[in-house]
Design a protein around this motif. Structure first.
Motif, PDB file in Angstrom:
ATOM      1  N   TYR A  20       0.826  -1.208   0.000  1.00 20.46           N
ATOM      2  CA  TYR A  20       0.000   0.000   0.000  1.00 20.46           C
ATOM      3  C   TYR A  20       0.860   1.257   0.000  1.00 20.46           C
ATOM      4  O   TYR A  20       0.514   2.253  -0.633  1.00 20.46           O
ATOM      5  CB  TYR A  20      -0.958   0.004   1.196  1.00 20.46           C
ATOM      6  CG  TYR A  20      -2.205  -0.800   0.940  1.00 20.46           C
ATOM      7  CD1 TYR A  20      -3.327  -0.211   0.365  1.00 20.46           C
ATOM      8  CD2 TYR A  20      -2.256  -2.145   1.252  1.00 20.46           C
ATOM      9  CE1 TYR A  20      -4.470  -0.946   0.106  1.00 20.46           C
ATOM     10  CE2 TYR A  20      -3.391  -2.893   1.007  1.00 20.46           C
ATOM     11  CZ  TYR A  20      -4.501  -2.293   0.436  1.00 20.46           C
ATOM     12  OH  TYR A  20      -5.622  -3.026   0.181  1.00 20.46           O
ATOM     13  N   ARG A  21       1.977   1.237   0.708  1.00 21.57           N
ATOM     14  CA  ARG A  21       2.876   2.391   0.726  1.00 21.57           C
ATOM     15  C   ARG A  21       3.399   2.675  -0.686  1.00 21.57           C
ATOM     16  O   ARG A  21       3.365   3.814  -1.159  1.00 21.57           O
ATOM     17  CB  ARG A  21       4.053   2.152   1.676  1.00 21.57           C
ATOM     18  CG  ARG A  21       4.971   3.376   1.811  1.00 21.57           C
ATOM     19  CD  ARG A  21       6.195   3.063   2.657  1.00 21.57           C
ATOM     20  NE  ARG A  21       7.194   2.300   1.934  1.00 21.57           N
ATOM     21  CZ  ARG A  21       8.069   2.812   1.065  1.00 21.57           C
ATOM     22  NH1 ARG A  21       8.053   4.101   0.781  1.00 21.57           N
ATOM     23  NH2 ARG A  21       8.964   2.039   0.466  1.00 21.57           N
ATOM     24  N   LEU A  22       3.864   1.617  -1.359  1.00 26.47           N
ATOM     25  CA  LEU A  22       4.412   1.796  -2.701  1.00 26.47           C
ATOM     26  C   LEU A  22       3.343   2.273  -3.685  1.00 26.47           C
ATOM     27  O   LEU A  22       3.546   3.225  -4.439  1.00 26.47           O
ATOM     28  CB  LEU A  22       5.037   0.498  -3.205  1.00 26.47           C
ATOM     29  CG  LEU A  22       6.264  -0.006  -2.456  1.00 26.47           C
ATOM     30  CD1 LEU A  22       6.715  -1.341  -3.020  1.00 26.47           C
ATOM     31  CD2 LEU A  22       7.389   1.014  -2.485  1.00 26.47           C
ATOM     32  N   LEU A  23       2.212   1.588  -3.692  1.00 22.89           N
ATOM     33  CA  LEU A  23       1.175   1.942  -4.660  1.00 22.89           C
ATOM     34  C   LEU A  23       0.405   3.196  -4.247  1.00 22.89           C
ATOM     35  O   LEU A  23      -0.355   3.751  -5.044  1.00 22.89           O
ATOM     36  CB  LEU A  23       0.243   0.757  -4.889  1.00 22.89           C
ATOM     37  CG  LEU A  23       0.952  -0.384  -5.625  1.00 22.89           C
ATOM     38  CD1 LEU A  23       0.079  -1.604  -5.722  1.00 22.89           C
ATOM     39  CD2 LEU A  23       1.428   0.048  -6.989  1.00 22.89           C
ATOM     40  N   GLY A  24       0.659   3.679  -3.026  1.00 16.15           N
ATOM     41  CA  GLY A  24       0.092   4.956  -2.602  1.00 16.15           C
ATOM     42  C   GLY A  24       0.659   6.128  -3.377  1.00 16.15           C
ATOM     43  O   GLY A  24       0.122   7.233  -3.316  1.00 16.15           O
ATOM     44  N   ALA A  25       1.734   5.883  -4.122  1.00 14.01           N
ATOM     45  CA  ALA A  25       2.288   6.928  -4.992  1.00 14.01           C
ATOM     46  C   ALA A  25       1.360   7.202  -6.174  1.00 14.01           C
ATOM     47  O   ALA A  25       1.527   8.198  -6.879  1.00 14.01           O
ATOM     48  CB  ALA A  25       3.672   6.517  -5.498  1.00 14.01           C
ATOM     49  N   LEU A  26       0.384   6.326  -6.375  1.00 16.32           N
ATOM     50  CA  LEU A  26      -0.578   6.467  -7.475  1.00 16.32           C
ATOM     51  C   LEU A  26      -1.961   6.738  -6.908  1.00 16.32           C
ATOM     52  O   LEU A  26      -2.294   6.257  -5.816  1.00 16.32           O
ATOM     53  CB  LEU A  26      -0.627   5.170  -8.301  1.00 16.32           C
ATOM     54  CG  LEU A  26       0.685   4.630  -8.849  1.00 16.32           C
ATOM     55  CD1 LEU A  26       0.454   3.286  -9.534  1.00 16.32           C
ATOM     56  CD2 LEU A  26       1.313   5.632  -9.808  1.00 16.32           C
ATOM     57  N   ASN A  27      -2.787   7.441  -7.663  1.00 17.33           N
ATOM     58  CA  ASN A  27      -4.182   7.594  -7.242  1.00 17.33           C
ATOM     59  C   ASN A  27      -4.961   6.346  -7.664  1.00 17.33           C
ATOM     60  O   ASN A  27      -4.423   5.468  -8.341  1.00 17.33           O
ATOM     61  CB  ASN A  27      -4.791   8.894  -7.779  1.00 17.33           C
ATOM     62  CG  ASN A  27      -4.924   8.915  -9.289  1.00 17.33           C
ATOM     63  OD1 ASN A  27      -5.240   7.915  -9.934  1.00 17.33           O
ATOM     64  ND2 ASN A  27      -4.674  10.086  -9.877  1.00 17.33           N
ATOM     65  N   ALA A  28      -6.216   6.265  -7.270  1.00 17.31           N
ATOM     66  CA  ALA A  28      -7.018   5.058  -7.526  1.00 17.31           C
ATOM     67  C   ALA A  28      -7.116   4.740  -9.024  1.00 17.31           C
ATOM     68  O   ALA A  28      -7.001   3.581  -9.422  1.00 17.31           O
ATOM     69  CB  ALA A  28      -8.411   5.215  -6.920  1.00 17.31           C
ATOM     70  N   ALA A  29      -7.319   5.750  -9.848  1.00 12.36           N
ATOM     71  CA  ALA A  29      -7.436   5.521 -11.296  1.00 12.36           C
ATOM     72  C   ALA A  29      -6.115   5.014 -11.868  1.00 12.36           C
ATOM     73  O   ALA A  29      -6.095   4.125 -12.726  1.00 12.36           O
ATOM     74  CB  ALA A  29      -7.873   6.796 -12.006  1.00 12.36           C
ATOM     75  N   GLU A  30      -5.005   5.566 -11.382  1.00 16.13           N
ATOM     76  CA  GLU A  30      -3.691   5.113 -11.857  1.00 16.13           C
ATOM     77  C   GLU A  30      -3.417   3.674 -11.423  1.00 16.13           C
ATOM     78  O   GLU A  30      -2.847   2.892 -12.188  1.00 16.13           O
ATOM     79  CB  GLU A  30      -2.598   6.048 -11.334  1.00 16.13           C
ATOM     80  CG  GLU A  30      -2.633   7.430 -11.956  1.00 16.13           C
ATOM     81  CD  GLU A  30      -1.739   8.426 -11.241  1.00 16.13           C
ATOM     82  OE1 GLU A  30      -1.231   9.340 -11.915  1.00 16.13           O
ATOM     83  OE2 GLU A  30      -1.553   8.300 -10.007  1.00 16.13           O
ATOM     84  N   ARG A  31      -3.817   3.329 -10.200  1.00 17.50           N
ATOM     85  CA  ARG A  31      -3.637   1.935  -9.741  1.00 17.50           C
ATOM     86  C   ARG A  31      -4.442   0.977 -10.607  1.00 17.50           C
ATOM     87  O   ARG A  31      -3.969  -0.098 -10.968  1.00 17.50           O
ATOM     88  CB  ARG A  31      -4.021   1.792  -8.263  1.00 17.50           C
ATOM     89  CG  ARG A  31      -3.026   2.428  -7.309  1.00 17.50           C
ATOM     90  CD  ARG A  31      -3.278   2.053  -5.867  1.00 17.50           C
ATOM     91  NE  ARG A  31      -4.583   2.451  -5.369  1.00 17.50           N
ATOM     92  CZ  ARG A  31      -4.853   3.615  -4.788  1.00 17.50           C
ATOM     93  NH1 ARG A  31      -3.912   4.527  -4.635  1.00 17.50           N
ATOM     94  NH2 ARG A  31      -6.079   3.868  -4.353  1.00 17.50           N
ATOM     95  N   ARG A  32      -5.652   1.369 -10.965  1.00 18.72           N
ATOM     96  CA  ARG A  32      -6.495   0.524 -11.829  1.00 18.72           C
ATOM     97  C   ARG A  32      -5.847   0.381 -13.198  1.00 18.72           C
ATOM     98  O   ARG A  32      -5.783  -0.705 -13.763  1.00 18.72           O
ATOM     99  CB  ARG A  32      -7.889   1.139 -11.952  1.00 18.72           C
ATOM    100  CG  ARG A  32      -8.807   0.485 -12.990  1.00 18.72           C
ATOM    101  CD  ARG A  32      -9.065  -0.997 -12.714  1.00 18.72           C
ATOM    102  NE  ARG A  32      -9.575  -1.181 -11.390  1.00 18.72           N
ATOM    103  CZ  ARG A  32     -10.769  -1.630 -11.078  1.00 18.72           C
ATOM    104  NH1 ARG A  32     -11.599  -1.979 -12.026  1.00 18.72           N
ATOM    105  NH2 ARG A  32     -11.134  -1.755  -9.834  1.00 18.72           N
ATOM    106  N   THR A  33      -5.340   1.480 -13.750  1.00 19.03           N
ATOM    107  CA  THR A  33      -4.660   1.440 -15.053  1.00 19.03           C
ATOM    108  C   THR A  33      -3.436   0.538 -14.988  1.00 19.03           C
ATOM    109  O   THR A  33      -3.222  -0.284 -15.878  1.00 19.03           O
ATOM    110  CB  THR A  33      -4.269   2.859 -15.508  1.00 19.03           C
ATOM    111  OG1 THR A  33      -5.465   3.638 -15.659  1.00 19.03           O
ATOM    112  CG2 THR A  33      -3.512   2.838 -16.825  1.00 19.03           C
ATOM    113  N   LEU A  34      -2.643   0.684 -13.924  1.00 19.57           N
ATOM    114  CA  LEU A  34      -1.469  -0.170 -13.759  1.00 19.57           C
ATOM    115  C   LEU A  34      -1.869  -1.638 -13.695  1.00 19.57           C
ATOM    116  O   LEU A  34      -1.267  -2.485 -14.370  1.00 19.57           O
ATOM    117  CB  LEU A  34      -0.686   0.231 -12.503  1.00 19.57           C
ATOM    118  CG  LEU A  34       0.524  -0.637 -12.164  1.00 19.57           C
ATOM    119  CD1 LEU A  34       1.579  -0.570 -13.271  1.00 19.57           C
ATOM    120  CD2 LEU A  34       1.122  -0.201 -10.829  1.00 19.57           C
ATOM    121  N   ALA A  35      -2.879  -1.954 -12.903  1.00 27.89           N
ATOM    122  CA  ALA A  35      -3.337  -3.343 -12.784  1.00 27.89           C
ATOM    123  C   ALA A  35      -3.803  -3.877 -14.140  1.00 27.89           C
ATOM    124  O   ALA A  35      -3.498  -5.016 -14.508  1.00 27.89           O
ATOM    125  CB  ALA A  35      -4.458  -3.455 -11.748  1.00 27.89           C
TER     126      ALA A  35
END
Length: 163
Positions: free
Chosen positions: A135-150
């Motif tokens: 969560y700390r690492l992926l907290g560098a991204l917002n929710a939309a960016e995390r979804r795009t990355l996934a």
């Protein structure tokens, strides 16, 4: 200008050596490897902190994923191991008080393995350390960016699974 990381320097060093190198492919693959290595080190430290061997954690994880109760054969299937190997693992976990063997409610000839509170606490403790770092690492991204990355990583994974 975007902040630069160690991988940017890595790519810059290799481009003159390998002029056909695609810097985006090299950067993406190197970053995935370095992130994977980082998470592996965090996981290994969490296992040390919770006095768990990797195989113990894996077995507890599989058992927890089955609601805390499973037949040894189910665990063997989950772990991709021979039943005799799983039996040895379960012996050690039972000695530590992390699991108990109980008669199956479905078949009196069968024994089920049950996760104890102590086993659940050890498993969750190790999981929490890794989860917090993810969560700390992926907290560098917002929710939309995390979804795009996934979604992007799913496409890459599907290509890997097609081999």
């Amino acid at each position: 200008m975007e902040p630069r990381d160690r991988v940017d320097a890595h790519v810059a060093r290799w481009l003159p050596v390998l002029p056909d190198l695609d810097p985006d492919v090299e950067a993406a693959v190197t970053r995935m490897k370095k992130l994977s290595d980082h998470l592996r080190r965090v996981r290994e430290q969490s296992l040390v902190d919770f006095d768990l061997q990797r195989h113990e954690f894996d077995t507890l994880h599989s058992l927890a994923g089955r609601g805390g109760r499973a037949a040894p054969s189910e665990l063997a299937g989950d772990l991709g191991m021979a039943p005799a190997t799983v039996t040895g693992r379960l012996d050690g976990l039972e000695q530590r008080g992390f699991v108990r063997r109980t008669p199956s409610a479905a078949d009196r000839r069968r024994i089920d393995i049950e996760l104890t509170e102590s086993g659940r606490a050890a498993w969750l403790g190790a999981m929490d350390v890794l989860g917090h770092e993810e969560y700390r690492l992926l907290g560098a991204l917002n929710a939309a960016e995390r979804r795009t990355l996934a979604d992007l990583l799913r496409r890459v994974m599907l290509a890997a699974e097609q081999r």
